[in-house]
Design a protein around this motif. Sequence first.
Motif, PDB file in Angstrom:
ATOM      1  N   VAL A  76     -13.832   3.911   9.711  1.00 53.79           N
ATOM      2  CA  VAL A  76     -12.972   4.181   8.564  1.00 53.79           C
ATOM      3  C   VAL A  76     -12.389   2.849   8.101  1.00 53.79           C
ATOM      4  O   VAL A  76     -11.432   2.347   8.700  1.00 53.79           O
ATOM      5  CB  VAL A  76     -11.833   5.164   8.913  1.00 53.79           C
ATOM      6  N   PRO A  77     -12.954   2.244   7.055  1.00 55.88           N
ATOM      7  CA  PRO A  77     -12.368   1.009   6.533  1.00 55.88           C
ATOM      8  C   PRO A  77     -10.995   1.298   5.920  1.00 55.88           C
ATOM      9  O   PRO A  77     -10.815   2.311   5.239  1.00 55.88           O
ATOM     10  CB  PRO A  77     -13.355   0.561   5.447  1.00 55.88           C
ATOM     11  N   GLN A  78     -10.043   0.407   6.183  1.00 51.58           N
ATOM     12  CA  GLN A  78      -8.720   0.564   5.596  1.00 51.58           C
ATOM     13  C   GLN A  78      -8.545  -0.430   4.449  1.00 51.58           C
ATOM     14  O   GLN A  78      -8.712  -1.633   4.622  1.00 51.58           O
ATOM     15  CB  GLN A  78      -7.612   0.339   6.629  1.00 51.58           C
ATOM     16  N   LEU A  79      -8.206   0.108   3.278  1.00 52.31           N
ATOM     17  CA  LEU A  79      -8.073  -0.705   2.071  1.00 52.31           C
ATOM     18  C   LEU A  79      -6.621  -1.025   1.766  1.00 52.31           C
ATOM     19  O   LEU A  79      -5.761  -0.144   1.748  1.00 52.31           O
ATOM     20  CB  LEU A  79      -8.647   0.053   0.864  1.00 52.31           C
ATOM     21  N   LEU A  80      -6.372  -2.293   1.473  1.00 50.46           N
ATOM     22  CA  LEU A  80      -5.099  -2.730   0.927  1.00 50.46           C
ATOM     23  C   LEU A  80      -5.361  -2.844  -0.576  1.00 50.46           C
ATOM     24  O   LEU A  80      -6.063  -3.766  -1.019  1.00 50.46           O
ATOM     25  CB  LEU A  80      -4.733  -4.090   1.529  1.00 50.46           C
ATOM     26  N   ALA A  81      -4.861  -1.891  -1.354  1.00 54.46           N
ATOM     27  CA  ALA A  81      -5.293  -1.802  -2.750  1.00 54.46           C
ATOM     28  C   ALA A  81      -4.257  -1.124  -3.625  1.00 54.46           C
ATOM     29  O   ALA A  81      -3.475  -0.306  -3.149  1.00 54.46           O
ATOM     30  CB  ALA A  81      -6.607  -1.011  -2.829  1.00 54.46           C
ATOM     31  N   ASN A  82      -4.300  -1.467  -4.922  1.00 49.45           N
ATOM     32  CA  ASN A  82      -3.420  -0.771  -5.873  1.00 49.45           C
ATOM     33  C   ASN A  82      -3.913  -0.836  -7.321  1.00 49.45           C
ATOM     34  O   ASN A  82      -3.196  -0.421  -8.217  1.00 49.45           O
ATOM     35  CB  ASN A  82      -1.983  -1.312  -5.794  1.00 49.45           C
ATOM     36  N   GLU A  83      -5.145  -1.344  -7.553  1.00 45.64           N
ATOM     37  CA  GLU A  83      -5.673  -1.433  -8.920  1.00 45.64           C
ATOM     38  C   GLU A  83      -7.061  -0.812  -8.983  1.00 45.64           C
ATOM     39  O   GLU A  83      -7.903  -1.084  -8.125  1.00 45.64           O
ATOM     40  CB  GLU A  83      -5.742  -2.884  -9.384  1.00 45.64           C
ATOM     41  N   GLU A  84      -7.289  -0.030 -10.021  1.00 44.28           N
ATOM     42  CA  GLU A  84      -8.518   0.751 -10.106  1.00 44.28           C
ATOM     43  C   GLU A  84      -9.775  -0.096 -10.034  1.00 44.28           C
ATOM     44  O   GLU A  84     -10.691   0.216  -9.269  1.00 44.28           O
ATOM     45  CB  GLU A  84      -8.526   1.600 -11.381  1.00 44.28           C
TER      46      GLU A  84
END
Length: 198
Positions: A76-84
């Motif tokens: 399960v890769p964990q993403l640090l993200a907030n933009e489409e």
Amino acid sequence: ERWRPLRSRGITVDFPCFLAPMVGLSHVALRQTIARYLPAGTSTLLFTEMLSSRRLPAERIGDRPETAFADGETIVPQLLANEERFIVESLRKLEQMQPVAIDINMGCPVTKALKHNWGVALMGDPRYAEEVVRITVRHSRWPVSVKLRTGLRDDPEYLIDFARMLEEAGASWITIHPRIAAQQRRGNARWEYLARVR
């Protein structure tokens, strides 16, 4: 019931403990070591450390320890993200890892993450956090989960409302680090908050 999105894809999760994603530690060598200690015939989820959605689109999977993986991992890769646009590009890149799910980081309390409105900063803006989950669910081929903290401040009712929002936005499950952002990894964890949210 919470693993129904995985079961429908032929993924079995039957060991009740997971190793939390940890920066600098959750690499393939540690994941494979943990997998060797599982009881015979059982399966669990193995998380990467947080992967920056700004960095992933421009790199080759496997070039860094953070993105190296082994065949057959229930990863399960964990993403640090907030933009489409970065979420979409990162999901496309992560296909190479053959993940079983995608996790969104809403728990990292370090200054760099907070500055970019990543990690636990998203807990301060429920509407924005909701949109991040909806975007990821809309573009992901896999179930989406969220790792969060109890919040930016100690407010159990806010946490419960936030968790409900994540569920309504499409999160298949959530994982809670029961400390507020300012505690980072120190101080007493509020384990009773987990029961209240559940």
